[in-house]
Design an enzyme around this catalytic site. Structure first.
Site, PDB file in Angstrom:
ATOM      1  N   CYS A   2      28.806  47.093  54.871  1.00  0.00           N
ATOM      2  CA  CYS A   2      27.445  47.513  54.540  1.00  0.00           C
ATOM      3  C   CYS A   2      27.481  48.884  53.881  1.00  0.00           C
ATOM      4  O   CYS A   2      28.490  49.584  53.916  1.00  0.00           O
ATOM      5  CB  CYS A   2      26.615  47.594  55.805  1.00  0.00           C
ATOM      6  N   ARG A  27      30.637  47.380  47.104  1.00  0.00           N
ATOM      7  CA  ARG A  27      31.148  47.046  48.441  1.00  0.00           C
ATOM      8  C   ARG A  27      30.833  45.608  48.833  1.00  0.00           C
ATOM      9  O   ARG A  27      31.309  45.105  49.845  1.00  0.00           O
ATOM     10  CB  ARG A  27      30.544  48.001  49.490  1.00  0.00           C
ATOM     11  N   TRP A  77      26.209  43.507  54.462  1.00  0.00           N
ATOM     12  CA  TRP A  77      27.246  42.465  54.354  1.00  0.00           C
ATOM     13  C   TRP A  77      27.205  41.769  55.706  1.00  0.00           C
ATOM     14  O   TRP A  77      27.673  42.299  56.710  1.00  0.00           O
ATOM     15  CB  TRP A  77      28.600  43.122  54.080  1.00  0.00           C
ATOM     16  N   ASN A 103      25.954  50.515  59.689  1.00  0.00           N
ATOM     17  CA  ASN A 103      27.162  49.896  59.148  1.00  0.00           C
ATOM     18  C   ASN A 103      28.162  49.846  60.296  1.00  0.00           C
ATOM     19  O   ASN A 103      28.443  50.860  60.922  1.00  0.00           O
ATOM     20  CB  ASN A 103      27.720  50.727  57.986  1.00  0.00           C
ATOM     21  N   GLY A 104      28.655  48.644  60.609  1.00  0.00           N
ATOM     22  CA  GLY A 104      29.627  48.508  61.702  1.00  0.00           C
ATOM     23  C   GLY A 104      29.241  47.332  62.577  1.00  0.00           C
ATOM     24  O   GLY A 104      28.418  46.500  62.205  1.00  0.00           O
ATOM     25  N   GLU A 483      50.524  29.021  43.088  1.00  0.00           N
ATOM     26  CA  GLU A 483      49.662  30.211  43.204  1.00  0.00           C
ATOM     27  C   GLU A 483      50.260  31.388  42.444  1.00  0.00           C
ATOM     28  O   GLU A 483      49.537  32.137  41.778  1.00  0.00           O
ATOM     29  CB  GLU A 483      49.438  30.566  44.677  1.00  0.00           C
ATOM     30  N   LYS A 487      48.259  33.386  39.583  1.00  0.00           N
ATOM     31  CA  LYS A 487      48.049  34.838  39.609  1.00  0.00           C
ATOM     32  C   LYS A 487      48.459  35.456  38.279  1.00  0.00           C
ATOM     33  O   LYS A 487      47.768  36.266  37.699  1.00  0.00           O
ATOM     34  CB  LYS A 487      48.883  35.481  40.721  1.00  0.00           C
ATOM     35  N   GLU A 490      46.218  34.226  35.132  1.00  0.00           N
ATOM     36  CA  GLU A 490      44.792  34.573  35.072  1.00  0.00           C
ATOM     37  C   GLU A 490      44.558  36.058  34.813  1.00  0.00           C
ATOM     38  O   GLU A 490      43.478  36.442  34.371  1.00  0.00           O
ATOM     39  CB  GLU A 490      44.058  34.132  36.334  1.00  0.00           C
ATOM     40  N   HIS A 506      62.785  16.428  35.827  1.00  0.00           N
ATOM     41  CA  HIS A 506      61.962  15.326  35.293  1.00  0.00           C
ATOM     42  C   HIS A 506      61.078  15.789  34.149  1.00  0.00           C
ATOM     43  O   HIS A 506      60.056  15.178  33.870  1.00  0.00           O
ATOM     44  CB  HIS A 506      61.120  14.744  36.442  1.00  0.00           C
ATOM     45  N   LYS A 605      34.117  35.674  39.345  1.00  0.00           N
ATOM     46  CA  LYS A 605      34.640  35.769  40.706  1.00  0.00           C
ATOM     47  C   LYS A 605      34.272  34.517  41.503  1.00  0.00           C
ATOM     48  O   LYS A 605      35.021  34.069  42.354  1.00  0.00           O
ATOM     49  CB  LYS A 605      34.083  37.011  41.406  1.00  0.00           C
TER      50      LYS A 605
HETATM   51  C1  AGP Z   1      41.710  32.799  42.080  1.00  0.00           C
HETATM   52  O1  AGP Z   1      42.415  33.991  41.781  1.00  0.00           O
HETATM   53  C2  AGP Z   1      40.522  32.562  41.189  1.00  0.00           C
HETATM   54  N1  AGP Z   1      39.657  33.680  41.219  1.00  0.00           N
HETATM   55  C3  AGP Z   1      39.868  31.221  41.432  1.00  0.00           C
HETATM   56  O2  AGP Z   1      40.851  30.224  41.296  1.00  0.00           O
HETATM   57  C4  AGP Z   1      39.207  31.031  42.826  1.00  0.00           C
HETATM   58  O3  AGP Z   1      40.203  30.954  43.808  1.00  0.00           O
HETATM   59  C5  AGP Z   1      38.432  29.713  42.796  1.00  0.00           C
HETATM   60  O4  AGP Z   1      37.426  29.828  41.825  1.00  0.00           O
HETATM   61  C6  AGP Z   1      37.820  29.362  44.145  1.00  0.00           C
HETATM   62  O5  AGP Z   1      36.902  30.360  44.492  1.00  0.00           O
HETATM   63  P1  AGP Z   1      36.327  30.337  45.986  1.00  0.00           P
HETATM   64  O6  AGP Z   1      37.491  30.597  46.898  1.00  0.00           O
HETATM   65  O7  AGP Z   1      35.310  31.437  46.023  1.00  0.00           O
HETATM   66  O8  AGP Z   1      35.726  28.983  46.237  1.00  0.00           O
END
Ligand code: AGP
Length: 610
Positions: A2, A27, A77, A103-104, A483, A487, A490, A506, A605
């Site tokens: 928060c 935040r 939050w 906050n807390g 993964e 990373k 992206e 293959h 995001k």
């Molecule tokens: C991961 O680095 C990406 N930002 C993206 O793949 C993300 O994991 C995916 O969109 C799922 O998001 P979520 O966990 O909020 O559902």
């Protein structure tokens, strides 16, 4: 986390409060509000609502709060109680004389709430914070400071507070234990804030309140004291740094800050969910009897969360002996899956707002399955639509590339696998204890790897010129390869493909030449020798190899051009051990290439659209 802003002085409070809240948006929050005292009318005015601060500002436009020169404000939050208007801060006592932002977490709020209710106090929200306002109101008999002090000494947990009293129209009180709070000193005015950037435009003269301290501020002066009233002499610092740097707490990017938060995220999760050798799945909402009746599990998620889910399959099948399938949510929702009442669907999502994952959950409910979610945002759509929620509480993840949320999701899946395994007895208790012991050691293992991050940065820089990467992993680290590739691609925009190492012959082996780099997940495990064979095949074709290996494994240097070592751990925990190095590798490559690490092109995001 928060955010708190407070003001008392000669100027109109509302614009200062809103401006400060906007600087705390980074935040992460789900609702906001402000409360002021209109000294002319001697009344408290509150405006609050769920959603973004822009909505709160629009509300204040429509319903002004007048020229009040004292106020408190808050971005919430959610931890206790979903994000809605009633649960948003500020909270007041039943006399509506006391106003509080917090906050807390008040750990003993239930016992205090029960006591106050037994004294006839009526509560209106689900929050722990309301207890603070009601308790001060319970003690208030005209002496604002004394009522606050009586309440503070009864609170347990963490809090940073901003407090007003309708009868004390020029007095702003603040107090803290365990949550950040600073005081800004102006000319005939004072500010309180959760961190410095929020008020740096107003003043650079700061008092860093310490745990167990409170302050009473009026336009003509400030008194700092202990909760018991012992006067203290506050030190006023003058800050020089720039605002942006402080939000990232000195890190150049949110992603790096969040990578460094992982040891504490792990620590908090393990402490709150592992008691001795027992796992507590508070929030799962399934009784032990229902958990024991489960016959299969389906995991649905997107992106990084999907990769975490793939690791979950290995874990739950190994440790609990239950069949698990994992689907990208965007596929699950269209494949007409076979589900029934003995199927548990586990939806994984950091944001809890991913459209495909939400659609998959609705499909699962339509087919009669129970759904639990592993989620990082309290009160998100996914949390509300699930039958049970396992919150990761990793804190807001600002960087678009998921790091601490991924590690938290995997960790929650260890807890789920161990809990289910305690019912099925698939692995003996001794083995479960070994896994738990290795989990408890993981925060230290992460700190150890972070201490060697410059070595990883060097390897990343040396290999950032490659036009294409292959990430290879086997068994439980096959998803780690996926993964690791995600990373890198992206945030650096370099084509990177994750593959099961056993599949290399293959097809992907056709890619190997001196212009390709191959990252191999090669910790000590039952498939280590097979990974070495892969590396020999790559070497023979001049591919450049970066291996992530177990400390002490010197022989791997014969096969790899670069080795990133991680401390030894239980083979089922190697996905956690290798995650931190490949996150750092991707980060340093992207930085070397000058990419926008926190906000990579084309990405959001949270993908709330299909
Ligand atoms: C991961 O680095 C990406 N930002 C993206 O793949 C993300 O994991 C995916 O969109 C799922 O998001 P979520 O966990 O909020 O559902």
């Amino acid at each position: 986390m928060c955010g708190i802003i407070g003001y008392v002085g000669q100027r109109q409070a509302a614009p200062i409060l809103l401006n400060g809240l906007r600087k705390l948006e980074y935040r992460g929050y789900d609702s906001s509000g402000i409360g002021v005292i209109d000294s002319k009318r001697g009344s408290i005015i509150v405006r609050k609502m769920p959603g973004k601060i822009a909505k709160l500002a629009a509300l204040i436009e429509r319903q002004p709060v007048g020229a009040a020169r004292i106020g408190i404000s808050h971005t919430r939050w959610a931890t206790h109680g979903v994000p809605n208007k009633v649960n948003a801060h500020p909270h007041w006592d039943q006399s509506k004389k006391i106003l509080v932002v917090h906050n807390g977490i008040i750990e003993n709020y239930e016992s205090i709430k029960k006591f106050l209710q037994s004294e006839g106090v009526r509560f209106i929200s689900e929050t722990d914070t309301e207890v603070v306002a009601q308790l001060i109101g319970f003690y208030y008999r005209g002496d604002f400071v004394s009522a606050v002090q009586k309440a503070l000494v009864r609170l347990q947990g963490t809090f940073a507070l901003g407090i007003l009293c309708q009868d004390a129209t020029e007095t702003l009180i603040t107090a803290r234990i365990g949550s950040p709070l600073i005081i800004g000193v102006g000319e005939g005015e004072y500010f309180i804030a959760s961190d410095v950037p929020a008020i740096l435009e107003e003043t650079r003269h700061i008092i860093y309140l310490k745990d167990g301290e409170m302050a009473v501020m009026k336009p003509d002066g400030i008194e700092v004291m202990t909760f018991k009233g012992k006067p203290l002499a506050p030190k006023v610092d003058t800050v020089k740094f720039n605002v942006d740097a402080v939000k990232k707490q000195g890190f150049p990017h949110y992603m790096l800050k969040e990578i460094h938060e992982q040891p504490s995220v792990l620590e908090t999760m393990i402490k709150s969910r592992i008691k001795g050798n027992r796992v507590e799945l508070e929030g799962v909402s399934l009784t032990d009897h229902q958990l024991k009746k489960l016959r299969n599990i389906v995991i649905v998620a997107c992106g990084t969360a999907y990769h975490a889910g793939m690791i979950g399959r290995y874990l739950i099948e190994r440790v609990a002996g239950l069949p698990v399938s994992v689907d990208a949510a965007s596929e699950f929702r269209y494949r007409d899956p076979i589900l029934n009442s003995q199927t548990l669907v586990v939806a994984i999502s950091q944001s809890g707002e991913t459209a495909d994952t939400l659609a998959a959950v609705r499909e699962a409910h339509k087919k009669g399955a129970r759904v639990i979610s592993i989620c990082n945002v309290v009160g998100s759509s996914l949390a509300r639509e699930s039958d049970g929620v396992l919150y990761t509480h990793a804190g807001p993840e600002i960087g678009v590339a998921s790091t601490k949320a991924y590690v938290a999701q995997i960790t929650m899946l260890y807890f789920l696998a161990l809990k289910l395994g305690s019912f099925t007895g698939k692995v003996p208790l001794a083995e479960r204890k070994r896994i738990i012991s290795a989990l408890k050691h993981m925060p230290r293992l992460y700190e150890d790897i972070l201490r060697h991050k410059t070595a990883i940065a060097k390897i990343a820089k040396k290999n950032s010129h490659f036009g294409c990467f292959l990430f290879l992993g086997r068994n439980i680290n096959y998803p780690s390869a996926l993964e690791g590739a995600l990373k890198l691609k992206e945030i650096s925009y370099i084509p990177a493909e994750g593959y099961a190492a056993g599949e290399m012959k293959h097809g992907p082996i056709a890619l190997i030449d001196e212009y390709r780099a191959v990252v191999c997940m090669a910790p000590q495990s039952e498939t280590y020798d097979k990974m070495i064979s892969n590396m020999q095949e790559i070497r023979a074709r001049k591919g450049k190899i970066i291996a992530i290996a177990t400390e002490g494994d010197l022989s791997i240097r014969k096969h790899a051009h670069h080795v990133i070592y991680v401390p030894k751990t239980h083979h089922l925990l190697t996905p956690l051990a290798v995650a931190l190095p490949f996150q750092l590798f991707a980060y340093y490559v992207a930085v070397q290439l000058g990419c926008d690490v926190d906000q990579p092109r084309n990405l959001a995001k949270s993908v709330t659209v299909e």
